[in-house]
Every structure is written in structure tokens, then in C-alpha cells.
Write a protein that holds these residues in place. Sequence first.
Motif, mmCIF file in Angstrom:
data_model
loop_
_atom_site.group_PDB
_atom_site.id
_atom_site.type_symbol
_atom_site.label_atom_id
_atom_site.label_comp_id
_atom_site.label_asym_id
_atom_site.label_seq_id
_atom_site.Cartn_x
_atom_site.Cartn_y
_atom_site.Cartn_z
ATOM 1 N N GLY A 23 0.804 -1.214 0.000
ATOM 2 C CA GLY A 23 0.000 0.000 0.000
ATOM 3 C C GLY A 23 0.836 1.262 0.000
ATOM 4 N N THR A 24 2.138 1.114 0.275
ATOM 5 C CA THR A 24 3.041 2.267 0.328
ATOM 6 C C THR A 24 4.087 2.206 -0.769
ATOM 7 O OG1 THR A 24 2.719 2.471 2.719
ATOM 8 C CG2 THR A 24 4.658 3.554 1.782
ATOM 9 N N ILE A 25 4.837 1.072 -0.836
ATOM 10 C CA ILE A 25 5.831 0.940 -1.909
ATOM 11 C C ILE A 25 5.340 0.037 -3.026
ATOM 12 C CG2 ILE A 25 7.742 1.379 -0.323
ATOM 13 C CD1 ILE A 25 8.428 -1.646 -0.556
ATOM 14 N N TYR A 26 4.365 -0.813 -2.744
ATOM 15 C CA TYR A 26 3.762 -1.660 -3.773
ATOM 16 C C TYR A 26 2.326 -1.977 -3.394
ATOM 17 C CZ TYR A 26 5.304 -5.438 -0.566
ATOM 18 O OH TYR A 26 5.546 -6.235 0.523
ATOM 19 N N LYS A 27 1.596 -2.530 -4.347
ATOM 20 C CA LYS A 27 0.227 -2.987 -4.112
ATOM 21 C C LYS A 27 0.168 -4.445 -4.517
ATOM 22 C CE LYS A 27 -4.085 -1.907 -3.002
ATOM 23 N NZ LYS A 27 -4.427 -1.404 -1.655
ATOM 24 N N LEU A 31 5.087 -3.265 -7.857
ATOM 25 C CA LEU A 31 5.763 -2.050 -7.401
ATOM 26 C C LEU A 31 5.091 -0.823 -8.011
ATOM 27 C CD1 LEU A 31 8.353 -1.599 -5.636
ATOM 28 C CD2 LEU A 31 9.585 -1.286 -7.786
ATOM 29 N N PHE A 32 4.835 0.193 -7.183
ATOM 30 C CA PHE A 32 4.317 1.454 -7.718
ATOM 31 C C PHE A 32 5.385 2.094 -8.611
ATOM 32 C CE2 PHE A 32 1.652 1.708 -3.678
ATOM 33 C CZ PHE A 32 0.453 1.418 -4.331
ATOM 34 N N VAL A 242 0.160 8.130 3.256
ATOM 35 C CA VAL A 242 0.040 8.104 1.798
ATOM 36 C C VAL A 242 -1.345 7.557 1.442
ATOM 37 C CG1 VAL A 242 2.491 7.958 1.232
ATOM 38 C CG2 VAL A 242 1.228 5.861 1.725
ATOM 39 N N LEU A 243 -1.950 8.119 0.415
ATOM 40 C CA LEU A 243 -3.303 7.735 0.011
ATOM 41 C C LEU A 243 -3.287 6.730 -1.133
ATOM 42 C CD1 LEU A 243 -4.934 11.297 0.188
ATOM 43 C CD2 LEU A 243 -4.823 9.532 1.969
ATOM 44 N N SER A 244 -2.197 5.970 -1.230
ATOM 45 C CA SER A 244 -2.036 4.981 -2.302
ATOM 46 C C SER A 244 -2.484 3.589 -1.881
ATOM 47 C CB SER A 244 -0.573 4.941 -2.748
ATOM 48 O OG SER A 244 0.302 4.762 -1.644
ATOM 49 N N ILE A 261 1.688 14.725 7.927
ATOM 50 C CA ILE A 261 1.749 14.987 6.483
ATOM 51 C C ILE A 261 0.805 14.014 5.789
ATOM 52 C CG2 ILE A 261 3.228 14.935 4.421
ATOM 53 C CD1 ILE A 261 5.620 15.505 6.295
ATOM 54 N N ILE A 262 0.051 14.508 4.806
ATOM 55 C CA ILE A 262 -0.778 13.657 3.954
ATOM 56 C C ILE A 262 -0.397 13.931 2.506
ATOM 57 C CG2 ILE A 262 -3.113 13.013 3.246
ATOM 58 C CD1 ILE A 262 -4.129 14.102 5.916
ATOM 59 N N VAL A 263 -0.037 12.866 1.780
ATOM 60 C CA VAL A 263 0.319 12.999 0.364
ATOM 61 C C VAL A 263 -0.380 11.893 -0.420
ATOM 62 C CG1 VAL A 263 2.556 14.140 0.646
ATOM 63 C CG2 VAL A 263 2.427 11.655 0.803
#
Length: 277
Positions: A23-27, A31-32, A242-244, A261-263
Motif C-alpha cells: 500500500g506504500t511501496i507496492y500494491k 511495485l508502484f 500516503v493515500l495509495s 503529512i498527507i500525500v
Amino acid sequence: MTASATTTADTSRIRHVVLDMDGTIYKGGTLFPWTKPFLDSLTQHGIGYTFLTNNPSKSSADYLAHLERIGIPSAPEQLYTSAQATIDWLKANHPEFRRLFLLGTPSMIGEFTKAGYESANDDPADIPDAVIAAFDMSLTYARLCRASWWASQGRPYFATNPDRICPTDQPTVLVDCAAICAAIQSATGRAPDRVFGKPDPSMVTGILQRHNLRPEEVAMVGDRIYTDIAMAQNAGVTGVLVLSGEATRQDAEASSVKADIIVENLAGLGEMLIGSR
């Protein structure tokens, strides 16, 4: 700073970034596209990073092999698991413990053995110094009963992580550590003396000690408010949502646990970090 990013934090002091994984570096296993450029940018600007996971079922070597397969070759010091957090806490707080009854996968038991611990047998005569319950995908009824016996006898009892289930895209429920501990508690009336893993601050304090960092120099980045951001608050480090992955901006606005922080994703955080240098 991108228009969709919000912050109440001074990012100029950040020297190290702690990264949740799924959810942060991959889903899933993908990999994002922004992950590698983000990591490369951190390295270029002298900012360290560590990957963090609550899942203790795989050894550090297993996780490092997985990261390499998806295109992120990493060093052992760039990975921290809930099993490692448990080991570090035990060594610091109970150096007398040597023999453990480990309710975990062979990979996890190997991680504890590598750290100098002995694995107690399923034998009432083999009295352990403590019981460790984990996400055990090799769980057998006999070992669950033995762990419950030692818990009922008052042996020190710890859990590696608080997750009830492990996320999966398969048509099943992966029963995780908290659900296993619930079975022990139902049978004995005993809950773990301490539960490691996010949001327990030991997951961050172990990294602070490993890299000789102060809390204000660290950002914890993840997609879950109740684990990643809660842990950042508990450890006194900067919390970056992170909203990913799981959480939405609406979730963040409704939650009493607030991110600094929200990105949208790591790309936005990279712009913020590098722009403040």
C-alpha cells in the motif's frame, strides 16, 4: 509542495524514512511506478530508509529476496520486522531469557535461533523462559495447546503483532497473530503481556537505536491510520499518510489520530523532502 499534499511538519530535519510496504511501496506484488525514483532520490540526498513489516512469518532473508525480485535490492539493515522488534526488546529487557516456546513458522523460528535463542519442544518437561505467539501459518493443534498450557502456568507471554488477519487477494481468511492469541485467551483467560508490531513504538525505537537517530529526524510513512500513523504518534516521529493504499482523505479527516503529512503517494513526499533541503 503539490496541491494535494498537506503538512504541519518541518521536513528539513528528516534524515531517515521508515516505509510500510504493501500500500506504500507496492500494491499486492506490483511495485508502484514512483517507488524506485523516490528511493533513488533519498539516496542521492543522503536520506536513509528502512522497510517495515508487521508480518513475522518470513525471515529477513526471505523479505530481502522478495524485495530484490520486485526490483529493490536492499541491505539487511534496511529491513525491520515485528520478529526483529520482539527480539530487540527481549534482549534489552530480559537478557536472561534463552529458551522460548515459539508459536511461529519455521522461518520465524530460524530468525530467533539466529539471534541466539533456543526453541523449546512441545514437551511439558521442557519449560520455556517465555512464550512467543506469532502469525503461524504452520500452526498445529498440539502446539497451540502447549502454548496455552504455558500461558496458563504464568510463563511470560508475548505476541509479535496485533493483526487479526493477514491481507490476501485469495478467497480465504488468513488467521493472523491476534486471532491465535484470542484462542489462547479464550482457553486460559490470559492475554499477552505485550504485543509488538505496529502500532507499538518498539517498531520505531529499534530503528532509532540501529541507526543512532533522534525521533525528530525520522518520518514513518504508511497507508493505515490505526497502525502506521498511530505508531508514529506513539514513537514521537513524523507521521506521513500516503493515500495509495487503504486510507482515504475522508478517513484522515474523520480520524482522531492525525498525520503530520498527507500525500497522494511517495512521489509527493519526495518533492517535499528534497524541496526542504
